[in-house]
Enzyme design. Structure first.
Site, PDB file in Angstrom:
ATOM      1  N   LYS A  22      22.805 -28.614 -38.520  1.00  0.00           N
ATOM      2  CA  LYS A  22      21.742 -27.438 -37.402  1.00  0.00           C
ATOM      3  C   LYS A  22      20.559 -28.218 -37.283  1.00  0.00           C
ATOM      4  CE  LYS A  22      19.623 -24.744 -40.691  1.00  0.00           C
ATOM      5  NZ  LYS A  22      18.015 -24.877 -40.371  1.00  0.00           N
ATOM      6  N   ASN A  23      19.671 -29.037 -38.281  1.00  0.00           N
ATOM      7  CA  ASN A  23      18.612 -29.412 -38.330  1.00  0.00           C
ATOM      8  C   ASN A  23      18.278 -30.370 -37.325  1.00  0.00           C
ATOM      9  OD1 ASN A  23      17.327 -26.935 -39.992  1.00  0.00           O
ATOM     10  ND2 ASN A  23      17.242 -28.055 -41.621  1.00  0.00           N
ATOM     11  N   ARG A  92      11.423 -21.889 -38.696  1.00  0.00           N
ATOM     12  CA  ARG A  92      10.296 -22.923 -39.430  1.00  0.00           C
ATOM     13  C   ARG A  92      10.369 -23.728 -38.062  1.00  0.00           C
ATOM     14  NH1 ARG A  92       5.850 -24.688 -41.977  1.00  0.00           N
ATOM     15  NH2 ARG A  92       5.697 -26.917 -42.132  1.00  0.00           N
ATOM     16  N   CYS A 116      13.050 -19.872 -44.081  1.00  0.00           N
ATOM     17  CA  CYS A 116      12.931 -19.065 -45.017  1.00  0.00           C
ATOM     18  C   CYS A 116      11.275 -19.370 -46.068  1.00  0.00           C
ATOM     19  CB  CYS A 116      14.150 -19.832 -45.920  1.00  0.00           C
ATOM     20  SG  CYS A 116      15.502 -20.107 -45.096  1.00  0.00           S
ATOM     21  N   ARG A 121       4.316 -24.417 -47.079  1.00  0.00           N
ATOM     22  CA  ARG A 121       5.151 -24.555 -45.860  1.00  0.00           C
ATOM     23  C   ARG A 121       4.375 -24.655 -44.953  1.00  0.00           C
ATOM     24  NH1 ARG A 121      11.655 -23.562 -44.509  1.00  0.00           N
ATOM     25  NH2 ARG A 121      11.381 -25.034 -44.076  1.00  0.00           N
ATOM     26  N   ASP A 306      17.942 -29.342 -50.231  1.00  0.00           N
ATOM     27  CA  ASP A 306      19.048 -27.951 -49.062  1.00  0.00           C
ATOM     28  C   ASP A 306      20.023 -27.993 -50.766  1.00  0.00           C
ATOM     29  OD1 ASP A 306      17.759 -27.963 -47.441  1.00  0.00           O
ATOM     30  OD2 ASP A 306      17.983 -28.819 -45.710  1.00  0.00           O
ATOM     31  N   ARG A 399      22.233 -17.861 -39.857  1.00  0.00           N
ATOM     32  CA  ARG A 399      21.026 -18.904 -39.438  1.00  0.00           C
ATOM     33  C   ARG A 399      21.441 -20.205 -39.368  1.00  0.00           C
ATOM     34  NH1 ARG A 399      15.251 -18.802 -41.707  1.00  0.00           N
ATOM     35  NH2 ARG A 399      15.168 -20.632 -40.173  1.00  0.00           N
TER      36      ARG A 399
HETATM   37  C1  EPZ Z   1      12.868 -28.934 -43.133  1.00  0.00           C
HETATM   38  O1  EPZ Z   1      12.379 -28.449 -43.412  1.00  0.00           O
HETATM   39  C2  EPZ Z   1      14.320 -28.963 -42.947  1.00  0.00           C
HETATM   40  N1  EPZ Z   1      13.606 -27.990 -41.723  1.00  0.00           N
HETATM   41  C3  EPZ Z   1      14.471 -28.530 -44.217  1.00  0.00           C
HETATM   42  O2  EPZ Z   1      15.574 -27.087 -44.125  1.00  0.00           O
HETATM   43  C4  EPZ Z   1      14.677 -28.488 -45.100  1.00  0.00           C
HETATM   44  O3  EPZ Z   1      14.441 -28.602 -46.915  1.00  0.00           O
HETATM   45  C5  EPZ Z   1      13.412 -29.421 -45.416  1.00  0.00           C
HETATM   46  O4  EPZ Z   1      12.990 -30.263 -44.048  1.00  0.00           O
HETATM   47  C6  EPZ Z   1      13.115 -30.465 -46.553  1.00  0.00           C
HETATM   48  O5  EPZ Z   1      14.468 -31.840 -45.986  1.00  0.00           O
HETATM   49  C7  EPZ Z   1      14.285 -28.246 -40.689  1.00  0.00           C
HETATM   50  O6  EPZ Z   1      14.269 -29.385 -40.851  1.00  0.00           O
HETATM   51  C8  EPZ Z   1      14.236 -27.444 -39.513  1.00  0.00           C
HETATM   52  P1  EPZ Z   1       8.969 -30.945 -44.910  1.00  0.00           P
HETATM   53  P2  EPZ Z   1      10.060 -28.717 -43.122  1.00  0.00           P
HETATM   54  O7  EPZ Z   1       8.361 -30.589 -43.705  1.00  0.00           O
HETATM   55  O8  EPZ Z   1      10.461 -29.735 -42.300  1.00  0.00           O
HETATM   56  C9  EPZ Z   1       4.985 -29.851 -47.265  1.00  0.00           C
HETATM   57  C10 EPZ Z   1      16.762 -25.252 -44.421  1.00  0.00           C
HETATM   58  O9  EPZ Z   1      17.653 -24.517 -45.092  1.00  0.00           O
HETATM   59  N2  EPZ Z   1       3.940 -29.367 -45.679  1.00  0.00           N
HETATM   60  O10 EPZ Z   1      10.072 -32.140 -45.028  1.00  0.00           O
HETATM   61  O11 EPZ Z   1       9.901 -27.670 -42.842  1.00  0.00           O
HETATM   62  C11 EPZ Z   1       5.811 -28.570 -47.208  1.00  0.00           C
HETATM   63  O12 EPZ Z   1       5.220 -27.329 -48.080  1.00  0.00           O
HETATM   64  C12 EPZ Z   1      15.766 -25.692 -44.118  1.00  0.00           C
HETATM   65  O13 EPZ Z   1      18.358 -26.008 -43.620  1.00  0.00           O
HETATM   66  C13 EPZ Z   1       3.397 -30.486 -45.993  1.00  0.00           C
HETATM   67  O14 EPZ Z   1       2.353 -30.220 -46.782  1.00  0.00           O
HETATM   68  O15 EPZ Z   1       9.506 -29.427 -44.549  1.00  0.00           O
HETATM   69  C14 EPZ Z   1       6.916 -29.270 -48.224  1.00  0.00           C
HETATM   70  O16 EPZ Z   1       6.638 -29.137 -50.042  1.00  0.00           O
HETATM   71  C15 EPZ Z   1      15.031 -25.106 -45.309  1.00  0.00           C
HETATM   72  N3  EPZ Z   1       2.332 -30.023 -44.856  1.00  0.00           N
HETATM   73  C16 EPZ Z   1       6.902 -31.292 -48.489  1.00  0.00           C
HETATM   74  O17 EPZ Z   1       6.100 -31.181 -47.428  1.00  0.00           O
HETATM   75  C17 EPZ Z   1       2.619 -29.928 -43.701  1.00  0.00           C
HETATM   76  O18 EPZ Z   1       2.576 -30.198 -42.645  1.00  0.00           O
HETATM   77  C18 EPZ Z   1       8.327 -31.096 -46.710  1.00  0.00           C
HETATM   78  O19 EPZ Z   1       8.632 -30.023 -46.239  1.00  0.00           O
HETATM   79  C19 EPZ Z   1       4.372 -29.929 -43.767  1.00  0.00           C
HETATM   80  C20 EPZ Z   1       4.704 -30.166 -44.730  1.00  0.00           C
END
Ligand code: EPZ
Length: 420
Positions: A22-23, A92, A116, A121, A306, A399
């Site tokens: 998916k991702n 997202r 989610c 986020r 995840d 999803r």
């Molecule tokens: C991706 O989310 C995945 N989603 C998530 O999968 C996965 O859990 C996550 O990466 C971590 O591996 C997709 O790829 C669509 P991050 P993402 O930006 O990119 C903080 C699933 O179930 N952050 O790596 O949104 C954030 O709050 C989903 O398949 C900021 O502060 O995650 C978090 O604490 C859920 N500012 C951390 O970084 C930003 O601008 C990591 O988030 C961006 C992120």
């Protein structure tokens, strides 16, 4: 609202085939915006998040043709740079349209992404990155608008690892003028697969060391054809289901190299498995399972956030007290309240830490799906439990897991889906 009715405690056996990730798939659909030529993707999972990304793609003016698991995407007629709010708020990953739209058209106006509810986020890393590439950004609490006459390569250092921020900046930098160096870049297998696709499209990208990606922007990208890597999170979910129900499954399209820490933890718990080429066989166990000292979620190659929730079902069946530390998101332990309704003994200490004590006999009850992975976790728990469980709001599971109930029935599960 659809629900699953599951009568648990059945021994599950058989084979499952893991589709494309998916991702990775959803980012590759956005990447097709970068070229006027065809981008052909194979092994595309038939899930709702893919449908949502395709809806945005066609709303923008692109064409998408699906033939079984293959997608033929063409963004030659894309003119709009304003994805519609109704769709962007659904997931997202809609945010990763920003990079390609900005790179090709110099403009994007988009409503804040949904997805989610597992933590705050924010999208500040994305926006700061675009600004460092020379763009101007306007943000309010509803939408953000980013413009750039010319994107110019730059050194971008994120505050922390972020999967989608890394991808978004990559998707912009490939068409920026000059050299971009991304520091603290996420390195999940799905990010690497996106890099593989972009390189097939002609992008000049080099991973110089862990957490550092170098991009030399070029003027134009070509079409490409690519087979998406298998979904390691779906594979991990089926592994948990096999082990927790003490079943015997063969899980095909499993890439051992992407799952080192999962395999290490399974061995620590006492799950018996055999690795074959691109397949893992979870064996019916004669032994009992043991608690692990700690599962701590980290960016790849650490334990994936995840799979934190699904793993807790297995830990509820293991003797002793296991500690779970969720470091990535601050609201990803709430599902434990639902597991406790089924008889698990979990205690949330704070928003990042919990303990789970086992083994406990889980029993069926009525439970709520909170987010995608929490939903799959409750399905795993209900299949492990004795008696009937009713899981509400299972559209969330659609999803990320295609035909989940049909595939589980093929393994011998007693699961029905009811729509109301
Ligand atoms: C991706 O989310 C995945 N989603 C998530 O999968 C996965 O859990 C996550 O990466 C971590 O591996 C997709 O790829 C669509 P991050 P993402 O930006 O990119 C903080 C699933 O179930 N952050 O790596 O949104 C954030 O709050 C989903 O398949 C900021 O502060 O995650 C978090 O604490 C859920 N500012 C951390 O970084 C930003 O601008 C990591 O988030 C961006 C992120």
């Amino acid at each position: 609202m659809a629900k699953y009715i599951i009568s648990g405690g059945k021994k599950l056996t058989g084979e499952v085939y893991i589709p494309g990730a998916k991702n990775a798939a959803i980012k590759m659909i956005a990447a097709a915006i970068l070229t006027k030529k065809d981008v052909i993707l194979h092994n595309v999972p038939d899930i709702v998040d893919v449908q949502s990304m395709l809806q945005i793609f066609s709303d923008l003016g692109g064409t998408a043709v699906r033939q079984k698991n293959t997608l033929i995407l063409n963004a030659g007629n894309v003119r709009s740079t304003n994805p519609k709010q109704e769709i962007t708020k659904k997931l997202r990953a809609s945010v990763v349209y920003a990079g390609p739209l900005l790179a090709r058209f110099g403009h994007v106006k988009m409503f804040h992404p949904g997805g989610c509810v597992i933590g705050a986020r924010p999208i500040d890393f994305h926006v700061k990155g675009f600004v460092q590439l020379g763009a101007k950004a306007y943000i309010n609490n509803r939408y953000y608008e980013i413009t750039a006459d010319n994107l110019t390569g730059s050194k971008i250092c994120f505050d922390d690892f972020s999967v989608t921020a890394t991808e978004n900046i990559l998707l912009a930098a490939v068409l920026a003028k000059g050299h971009t160096s991304i520091r603290l870049a996420a390195f999940e297998p799905e990010v690497v697969d996106l890099i593989v696709l972009l390189k097939k499209m002609g992008a000049k990208i080099k991973v110089s060391s862990y957490g550092q990606i170098e991009v030399d922007g070029i003027k134009k990208l070509n079409g490409a054809e690519h087979t998406i890597l298998p979904d390691r999170i779906e594979a991990g979910t089926f592994i948990v289901i096999a082990a927790a129900t003490r079943g015997h499954f063969k899980i095909h399209n499993f890439i051992e190299d992407h799952n080192d820490l999962i395999l290490y933890k399974l061995a620590e718990i006492g799950v018996k498995f055999k690795l074959h080429k691109n397949m893992i066989e979870i064996l019916h166990p004669e032994n009992s399972y043991h608690a692990v000292t700690k599962i701590i979620t980290r960016n790849y190659p650490g334990f994936p956030t995840d799979l934190q929730a699904p793993m807790s079902v297995l830990l509820s069946q293991a003797k002793g007290k296991s500690k779970i530390v969720e470091t990535i998101f601050e609201n990803r332990l709430q599902y434990l309240h639902e597991l406790n309704k089924m008889g698990a003994k979990a205690k949330i200490l704070d928003s990042h830490t919990a303990y789970i004590e086992g083994p406990t006999k889980l029993h069926g009850t009525k439970i709520e799906t909170l987010d995608l992975r929490a939903g799959a976790t409750l399905v795993a728990a209900a299949l492990t439990a004795h008696g009937e469980s009713i899981i509400n709001n299972v559209e969330i599971i659609d999803r990320g897991y295609a035909d989940f109930d049909t595939r589980l029935r093929a393994l011998g599960a007693d699961i029905q889906r009811l729509s109301s």
